[in-house]
Write a protein that holds these residues in place. Structure first.
Motif, PDB file in Angstrom:
ATOM      1  N   HIS A  46       3.943   0.907  -8.742  1.00 51.01           N
ATOM      2  CA  HIS A  46       2.915   1.450  -8.323  1.00 51.01           C
ATOM      3  C   HIS A  46       1.734   0.245  -7.667  1.00 51.01           C
ATOM      4  CE1 HIS A  46       4.585   5.631  -8.589  1.00 51.01           C
ATOM      5  NE2 HIS A  46       3.793   5.574  -7.665  1.00 51.01           N
ATOM      6  N   LEU A  47       0.861  -0.053  -6.679  1.00 52.46           N
ATOM      7  CA  LEU A  47       0.102  -1.076  -6.078  1.00 52.46           C
ATOM      8  C   LEU A  47      -1.062  -0.316  -5.808  1.00 52.46           C
ATOM      9  CD1 LEU A  47       0.686  -4.195  -6.372  1.00 52.46           C
ATOM     10  CD2 LEU A  47       1.856  -4.063  -4.243  1.00 52.46           C
ATOM     11  N   ALA A  48      -2.262  -0.861  -6.261  1.00 58.19           N
ATOM     12  CA  ALA A  48      -3.170  -0.128  -5.637  1.00 58.19           C
ATOM     13  C   ALA A  48      -4.277  -1.954  -5.476  1.00 58.19           C
ATOM     14  CB  ALA A  48      -4.091  -0.162  -6.893  1.00 58.19           C
ATOM     15  N   VAL A  49      -4.864  -1.667  -3.930  1.00 58.83           N
ATOM     16  CA  VAL A  49      -5.685  -2.224  -3.581  1.00 58.83           C
ATOM     17  C   VAL A  49      -7.107  -1.162  -2.705  1.00 58.83           C
ATOM     18  CG1 VAL A  49      -6.072  -3.729  -1.449  1.00 58.83           C
ATOM     19  CG2 VAL A  49      -3.487  -3.258  -2.389  1.00 58.83           C
ATOM     20  N   THR A  50      -7.894  -1.789  -3.132  1.00 59.16           N
ATOM     21  CA  THR A  50      -9.811  -1.725  -3.121  1.00 59.16           C
ATOM     22  C   THR A  50      -9.722  -1.946  -1.874  1.00 59.16           C
ATOM     23  OG1 THR A  50      -9.712  -0.981  -5.403  1.00 59.16           O
ATOM     24  CG2 THR A  50     -11.306  -1.063  -3.951  1.00 59.16           C
ATOM     25  N   GLU A  51     -10.094  -0.153  -1.174  1.00 57.09           N
ATOM     26  CA  GLU A  51     -11.606  -0.505   0.365  1.00 57.09           C
ATOM     27  C   GLU A  51     -12.708  -1.478   0.091  1.00 57.09           C
ATOM     28  OE1 GLU A  51      -9.824   0.400   4.243  1.00 57.09           O
ATOM     29  OE2 GLU A  51      -8.429  -0.573   3.125  1.00 57.09           O
ATOM     30  N   ALA A  52     -13.402  -1.435   0.966  1.00 56.50           N
ATOM     31  CA  ALA A  52     -14.788  -2.189   0.839  1.00 56.50           C
ATOM     32  C   ALA A  52     -15.304  -1.150   0.299  1.00 56.50           C
ATOM     33  CB  ALA A  52     -14.991  -3.004   2.071  1.00 56.50           C
ATOM     34  N   ASP A  53     -15.108   0.207   0.531  1.00 54.58           N
ATOM     35  CA  ASP A  53     -16.302   1.389   0.409  1.00 54.58           C
ATOM     36  C   ASP A  53     -15.954   1.979  -1.478  1.00 54.58           C
ATOM     37  OD1 ASP A  53     -13.729   2.336   0.701  1.00 54.58           O
ATOM     38  OD2 ASP A  53     -14.970   3.821   2.249  1.00 54.58           O
ATOM     39  N   GLY A  54     -14.780   0.695  -1.926  1.00 51.92           N
ATOM     40  CA  GLY A  54     -14.368   1.398  -3.148  1.00 51.92           C
ATOM     41  C   GLY A  54     -13.572   2.098  -3.448  1.00 51.92           C
ATOM     42  N   GLN A  55     -13.013   2.475  -2.487  1.00 54.40           N
ATOM     43  CA  GLN A  55     -11.607   3.675  -2.166  1.00 54.40           C
ATOM     44  C   GLN A  55      -9.825   2.932  -3.181  1.00 54.40           C
ATOM     45  OE1 GLN A  55     -10.695   7.330  -1.420  1.00 54.40           O
ATOM     46  NE2 GLN A  55      -9.416   6.961  -2.989  1.00 54.40           N
ATOM     47  N   PRO A  56      -9.597   3.243  -3.627  1.00 53.31           N
ATOM     48  CA  PRO A  56      -8.446   2.766  -4.038  1.00 53.31           C
ATOM     49  C   PRO A  56      -7.120   2.743  -3.861  1.00 53.31           C
ATOM     50  CG  PRO A  56      -8.875   4.094  -5.943  1.00 53.31           C
ATOM     51  CD  PRO A  56     -10.650   4.280  -4.864  1.00 53.31           C
ATOM     52  N   TYR A  57      -6.098   2.783  -3.027  1.00 50.29           N
ATOM     53  CA  TYR A  57      -5.151   3.886  -2.432  1.00 50.29           C
ATOM     54  C   TYR A  57      -3.979   3.109  -3.594  1.00 50.29           C
ATOM     55  CZ  TYR A  57      -7.873   4.251   1.554  1.00 50.29           C
ATOM     56  OH  TYR A  57      -8.544   4.584   2.424  1.00 50.29           O
ATOM     57  N   VAL A  58      -3.146   3.710  -3.460  1.00 50.82           N
ATOM     58  CA  VAL A  58      -2.072   3.560  -4.988  1.00 50.82           C
ATOM     59  C   VAL A  58      -0.324   4.198  -3.726  1.00 50.82           C
ATOM     60  CG1 VAL A  58      -0.733   3.663  -7.020  1.00 50.82           C
ATOM     61  CG2 VAL A  58      -3.249   4.241  -6.515  1.00 50.82           C
ATOM     62  N   LEU A  59       0.644   3.005  -3.689  1.00 54.76           N
ATOM     63  CA  LEU A  59       0.957   2.783  -2.847  1.00 54.76           C
ATOM     64  C   LEU A  59       2.415   2.526  -3.536  1.00 54.76           C
ATOM     65  CD1 LEU A  59      -0.880   2.635  -0.022  1.00 54.76           C
ATOM     66  CD2 LEU A  59       0.943   1.965   0.170  1.00 54.76           C
ATOM     67  N   PRO A  60       3.740   3.018  -3.563  1.00 53.78           N
ATOM     68  CA  PRO A  60       4.888   3.425  -4.427  1.00 53.78           C
ATOM     69  C   PRO A  60       5.653   1.886  -3.841  1.00 53.78           C
ATOM     70  CG  PRO A  60       5.268   5.206  -3.109  1.00 53.78           C
ATOM     71  CD  PRO A  60       3.776   4.606  -3.307  1.00 53.78           C
ATOM     72  N   VAL A  61       6.371   1.164  -4.521  1.00 50.02           N
ATOM     73  CA  VAL A  61       7.036  -0.517  -4.082  1.00 50.02           C
ATOM     74  C   VAL A  61       7.909  -1.078  -4.761  1.00 50.02           C
ATOM     75  CG1 VAL A  61       4.522  -1.276  -2.861  1.00 50.02           C
ATOM     76  CG2 VAL A  61       4.805  -1.856  -4.918  1.00 50.02           C
ATOM     77  N   ALA A  62       8.765  -1.790  -4.291  1.00 47.79           N
ATOM     78  CA  ALA A  62      10.309  -1.662  -4.533  1.00 47.79           C
ATOM     79  C   ALA A  62       9.190  -3.269  -4.824  1.00 47.79           C
ATOM     80  CB  ALA A  62      11.421  -2.097  -3.802  1.00 47.79           C
ATOM     81  N   TYR A  63       9.757  -3.425  -6.500  1.00 51.48           N
ATOM     82  CA  TYR A  63       8.879  -5.730  -6.897  1.00 51.48           C
ATOM     83  C   TYR A  63      10.666  -5.734  -7.668  1.00 51.48           C
ATOM     84  CZ  TYR A  63      10.032  -3.676 -10.896  1.00 51.48           C
ATOM     85  OH  TYR A  63      10.312  -2.889 -12.095  1.00 51.48           O
ATOM     86  N   ALA A  64      10.328  -7.193  -8.012  1.00 53.83           N
ATOM     87  CA  ALA A  64      11.109  -7.396  -9.087  1.00 53.83           C
ATOM     88  C   ALA A  64      10.076  -8.597  -9.764  1.00 53.83           C
ATOM     89  CB  ALA A  64      11.877  -8.446  -8.069  1.00 53.83           C
ATOM     90  N   ARG A  65      11.037  -9.027 -11.019  1.00 55.08           N
ATOM     91  CA  ARG A  65      10.104 -10.257 -12.097  1.00 55.08           C
ATOM     92  C   ARG A  65      11.095 -11.436 -11.926  1.00 55.08           C
ATOM     93  NH1 ARG A  65      10.852 -12.524 -16.865  1.00 55.08           N
ATOM     94  NH2 ARG A  65      12.868 -11.074 -16.707  1.00 55.08           N
ATOM     95  N   ASP A  66      10.619 -12.032 -11.387  1.00 53.04           N
ATOM     96  CA  ASP A  66      11.013 -13.261 -11.089  1.00 53.04           C
ATOM     97  C   ASP A  66      10.343 -14.391 -12.136  1.00 53.04           C
ATOM     98  OD1 ASP A  66      12.756 -16.171  -9.574  1.00 53.04           O
ATOM     99  OD2 ASP A  66      10.688 -15.869  -9.093  1.00 53.04           O
ATOM    100  N   GLY A  67      10.564 -14.519 -13.790  1.00 51.73           N
ATOM    101  CA  GLY A  67      10.206 -15.603 -14.125  1.00 51.73           C
ATOM    102  C   GLY A  67       8.907 -15.049 -14.373  1.00 51.73           C
ATOM    103  N   ASP A  68       7.920 -15.976 -14.840  1.00 49.33           N
ATOM    104  CA  ASP A  68       6.512 -15.706 -14.856  1.00 49.33           C
ATOM    105  C   ASP A  68       5.725 -15.096 -13.861  1.00 49.33           C
ATOM    106  OD1 ASP A  68       6.731 -16.849 -17.464  1.00 49.33           O
ATOM    107  OD2 ASP A  68       6.436 -18.684 -16.974  1.00 49.33           O
ATOM    108  N   ARG A  69       6.253 -14.386 -12.732  1.00 48.52           N
ATOM    109  CA  ARG A  69       5.060 -13.000 -11.681  1.00 48.52           C
ATOM    110  C   ARG A  69       6.410 -12.672 -11.245  1.00 48.52           C
ATOM    111  NH1 ARG A  69       6.690 -17.644  -6.946  1.00 48.52           N
ATOM    112  NH2 ARG A  69       8.686 -17.251  -6.680  1.00 48.52           N
ATOM    113  N   VAL A  70       5.313 -11.485 -10.876  1.00 48.45           N
ATOM    114  CA  VAL A  70       5.971 -10.287  -9.921  1.00 48.45           C
ATOM    115  C   VAL A  70       6.093 -10.172  -8.468  1.00 48.45           C
ATOM    116  CG1 VAL A  70       6.037  -7.455  -9.883  1.00 48.45           C
ATOM    117  CG2 VAL A  70       6.309  -8.869 -12.052  1.00 48.45           C
ATOM    118  N   LEU A  71       7.782 -10.735  -7.402  1.00 49.84           N
ATOM    119  CA  LEU A  71       7.254 -10.532  -6.437  1.00 49.84           C
ATOM    120  C   LEU A  71       7.705  -8.673  -5.489  1.00 49.84           C
ATOM    121  CD1 LEU A  71      10.435 -12.766  -6.056  1.00 49.84           C
ATOM    122  CD2 LEU A  71       8.328 -13.122  -5.825  1.00 49.84           C
ATOM    123  N   VAL A  72       6.244  -8.727  -4.667  1.00 53.20           N
ATOM    124  CA  VAL A  72       6.556  -8.086  -4.044  1.00 53.20           C
ATOM    125  C   VAL A  72       6.835  -8.032  -2.455  1.00 53.20           C
ATOM    126  CG1 VAL A  72       5.997  -6.065  -5.242  1.00 53.20           C
ATOM    127  CG2 VAL A  72       4.337  -7.126  -3.411  1.00 53.20           C
TER     128      VAL A  72
END
Lengths: 225, 225
Positions: A46-72
């Motif tokens: 679950h990945l969040a981004v916040t709009e300029a007005d402070g409203q966060p959005y949480v979306l389900p996404v596929a992902y993968a770990r690749d060493g020291d980072r997460v890919l989406v």
């Protein structure tokens, strides 16, 4: 999942033996080995981004770990992914539910779970790096599939944003214990214990428009959790 | 989960019959019946709050739908829950993963899932309303447990923030279809189909410190997904 327990040892995935008597139920920590194990065991973040007005959005996404980072990855048509590509602060959380913990009291009842939270800003990948990341994303979700399926065309690659979020700022919380009832509650005539929750794969179902009679690939039949 | 599909009919949970040939895979909509069905089927929500610097945080929480609102509860010691109680804008997302969709092409490969997103601000409940909400939260996660377990004391109630988030602004997205390969890909010698993903309950395991030999309650043995 929301209640505050005291710290304890990290989870050993799949270890729910009755013999393991540990009254503390949780650990919040930063052990990269535990972080990696949880990220590698999950399928949806679950990945969040916040709009300029402070409203966060949480979306389900596929992902993968690749060493020291997460890919989406996501569509260039997605406002959320464009904001991420522009460097918006984000939070990626992966949660695995392992059980329902039935204490004698409602207050101490909770869940067994493992959850990783990653904070930071993502970087847009391109060229060979984006290609390798696309392959990694596919292989995390569907091991063996990248070399068997038809790989992305230049047009498909152009329609896909591939992002990397570093694991520089991450934490993991694990709850894998037994009910932690107050001493005064232990003699109550109420059953207490854990009901395990597991995620399992069913039998592969061929697409209705599948042509010929190709067998289910061996790499698919070997998938298991 | 991240790719943009075209609209289609809502999901019928559990319906994965091969006979149902529908090429469109997704529906984004606002049908309260579908929203309610997804919320009622889930156990864990992901809840976001954004700090003043724009950094969002996403936490897994237990929740329950109660009519036209979603209930959550957390510790008075939780910064996130205190921010929610103060009326911070939030997003609550519940996602149910139903399958891996293996298209002939990597690009069209995706997941079957159902996901609800609720936007808004929560209200702090108190008194009888908080008590009823606490019961509802318990009964959603553990039906039958509220009347059997030891209910919260005044001290435990005082340590718990119980919040209600209205369903005024919510949406649901459902992906329940089959691979949607391009016509040019249909003759590729690649197996295509769906691997179902299911969440199942294991056998109840008694707490190591359980006294006497009480049987597993009937309401627990009847739990199923």
């Amino acid at each position: 999942v929301t209640d505050g327990h005291s710290p304890q040892a990290p989870a050993r995935p799949g270890d729910t033996a009755r013999t393991r008597v540990r009254r503390g139920a949780d650990k919040a920590g930063y052990d990269r080995g535990v972080v990696d194990a949880v990220l590698d065991a999950g399928l949806v973040a679950h990945l969040a981004v916040t709009e300029a007005d402070g409203q966060p959005y949480v979306l389900p996404v596929a992902y993968a770990r690749d060493g020291d980072r997460v890919l989406v990855h996501g569509s260039t048509g997605s406002r959320l992914f464009r904001a991420l590509a522009d460097g918006a602060p984000t939070c990626l959380t992966v949660t695995l539910l392992d059980g329902l913990v039935l204490a004698r009291s409602v207050f101490e009842s909770s869940m067994r779970y493992r959850s990783v939270m990653v904070l930071g800003r993502a970087t847009l990948l391109d060229g060979d790096e984006a290609w390798a990341a696309y392959a990694r994303l596919t292989e995390h979700l569907m091991p063996g599939r990248w070399d068997d399926a038809r790989q992305p065309t230049p047009k498909e690659r152009a329609a896909t944003l591939v992002l990397a979020l570093p694991l520089d700022e991450c934490s993991v919380k694990v709850s894998d214990g037994w009910p932690e009832d107050e001493d005064d509650d232990l003699d109550l005539p109420v059953w207490a214990g854990v009901v395990p929750v597991r995620t399992v794969l069913g039998s592969p179902e061929p697409a209705p428009d599948l042509r010929g009679d190709p067998p289910v690939p061996g790499y698919v039949t070997r998938w298991a959790w």
